[in-house]
Scaffold this motif. Structure first.
Motif, PDB file in Angstrom:
ATOM      1  N   ARG A 188       0.948  -1.317   0.069  1.00 49.50           N
ATOM      2  CA  ARG A 188       0.139   0.051   0.001  1.00 49.50           C
ATOM      3  C   ARG A 188       0.803   1.194  -0.038  1.00 49.50           C
ATOM      4  O   ARG A 188       0.480   2.245  -0.516  1.00 49.50           O
ATOM      5  CB  ARG A 188      -0.892  -0.043   1.175  1.00 49.50           C
ATOM      6  CG  ARG A 188      -2.194  -0.746   0.940  1.00 49.50           C
ATOM      7  CD  ARG A 188      -3.418  -0.544   2.046  1.00 49.50           C
ATOM      8  NE  ARG A 188      -3.361  -1.334   3.329  1.00 49.50           N
ATOM      9  CZ  ARG A 188      -3.311  -2.708   3.484  1.00 49.50           C
ATOM     10  NH1 ARG A 188      -3.433  -3.275   2.240  1.00 49.50           N
ATOM     11  NH2 ARG A 188      -3.063  -3.055   4.749  1.00 49.50           N
ATOM     12  N   LYS A 199       2.101   1.726  -3.463  1.00 45.71           N
ATOM     13  CA  LYS A 199       1.104   2.088  -4.403  1.00 45.71           C
ATOM     14  C   LYS A 199       0.919   3.581  -4.168  1.00 45.71           C
ATOM     15  O   LYS A 199       0.277   4.114  -5.356  1.00 45.71           O
ATOM     16  CB  LYS A 199      -0.125   1.234  -3.959  1.00 45.71           C
ATOM     17  CG  LYS A 199      -0.998   0.560  -4.919  1.00 45.71           C
ATOM     18  CD  LYS A 199      -1.879  -0.305  -4.124  1.00 45.71           C
ATOM     19  CE  LYS A 199      -3.215   0.607  -4.151  1.00 45.71           C
ATOM     20  NZ  LYS A 199      -4.445  -0.109  -3.710  1.00 45.71           N
ATOM     21  N   SER A 200       1.037   4.211  -3.111  1.00 48.53           N
ATOM     22  CA  SER A 200       0.644   5.521  -3.025  1.00 48.53           C
ATOM     23  C   SER A 200       1.290   6.622  -3.890  1.00 48.53           C
ATOM     24  O   SER A 200       0.829   7.571  -4.099  1.00 48.53           O
ATOM     25  CB  SER A 200       0.854   6.013  -1.327  1.00 48.53           C
ATOM     26  OG  SER A 200       2.291   6.079  -1.078  1.00 48.53           O
ATOM     27  N   ASP A 246      -0.192   4.535 -12.544  1.00 47.12           N
ATOM     28  CA  ASP A 246      -1.663   3.654 -12.647  1.00 47.12           C
ATOM     29  C   ASP A 246      -1.353   2.239 -12.950  1.00 47.12           C
ATOM     30  O   ASP A 246      -2.023   1.339 -12.401  1.00 47.12           O
ATOM     31  CB  ASP A 246      -2.633   4.649 -13.748  1.00 47.12           C
ATOM     32  CG  ASP A 246      -3.212   5.644 -13.306  1.00 47.12           C
ATOM     33  OD1 ASP A 246      -3.227   5.854 -12.045  1.00 47.12           O
ATOM     34  OD2 ASP A 246      -3.670   6.455 -14.005  1.00 47.12           O
ATOM     35  N   VAL A 295      -0.116   0.449 -10.134  1.00 45.90           N
ATOM     36  CA  VAL A 295      -1.021   0.422  -8.991  1.00 45.90           C
ATOM     37  C   VAL A 295      -1.954  -0.802  -9.439  1.00 45.90           C
ATOM     38  O   VAL A 295      -2.336  -1.708  -8.525  1.00 45.90           O
ATOM     39  CB  VAL A 295      -1.760   1.788  -8.960  1.00 45.90           C
ATOM     40  CG1 VAL A 295      -3.120   1.420  -8.014  1.00 45.90           C
ATOM     41  CG2 VAL A 295      -1.164   2.632  -8.238  1.00 45.90           C
ATOM     42  N   ASP A 318      -2.610  -4.161  -7.128  1.00 47.74           N
ATOM     43  CA  ASP A 318      -3.943  -4.609  -6.863  1.00 47.74           C
ATOM     44  C   ASP A 318      -4.153  -6.307  -7.294  1.00 47.74           C
ATOM     45  O   ASP A 318      -4.633  -6.791  -6.552  1.00 47.74           O
ATOM     46  CB  ASP A 318      -4.903  -3.668  -7.464  1.00 47.74           C
ATOM     47  CG  ASP A 318      -5.234  -2.222  -6.980  1.00 47.74           C
ATOM     48  OD1 ASP A 318      -4.545  -2.159  -5.747  1.00 47.74           O
ATOM     49  OD2 ASP A 318      -5.526  -1.432  -7.385  1.00 47.74           O
TER      50      ASP A 318
END
Length: 87
Positions: free
Chosen positions: A56, A59-60, A64, A67, A71
């Motif tokens: 996480r 990811k921040s 895209d 990410v 995910d």
């Protein structure tokens, strides 16, 4: 049985690392390598939670595309978590 999900998470994180740059790429490669090991040995909820927190964080500040891959890996991790007892 559920170890296939950890292998899938590892493969997906390697793909994410290929798309990422700099520190994120290195951190994703490290995570992918660790999931490759966990696919052989298994993992408990606590260890998986630490990995999810690290993902996480990566990811921040990721693109895209990265990410999306993270995910996808986290979905595989969640599927694995459903196969283990505990929390």
């Amino acid at each position: 049985m559920g170890h296939e999900q950890l292998e899938r998470a590892s493969d997906t994180l390697h793909s994410a690392a290929d798309l990422a740059t700099g520190d994120a790429a290195e951190r994703l490669t490290t995570q992918a390598d660790q999931f490759e090991e966990l696919a052989e040995t298994g993992a408990d909820h606590g260890r998986l939670a630490r990995h999810e927190n690290a993902l996480r964080e990566i990811k921040s500040s990721a693109s895209d595309e990265v990410v999306e891959k993270i995910d996808e890996a986290m979905s595989a991790i969640t599927a694995y978590r459903e196969t283990i007892e505990g929390v």
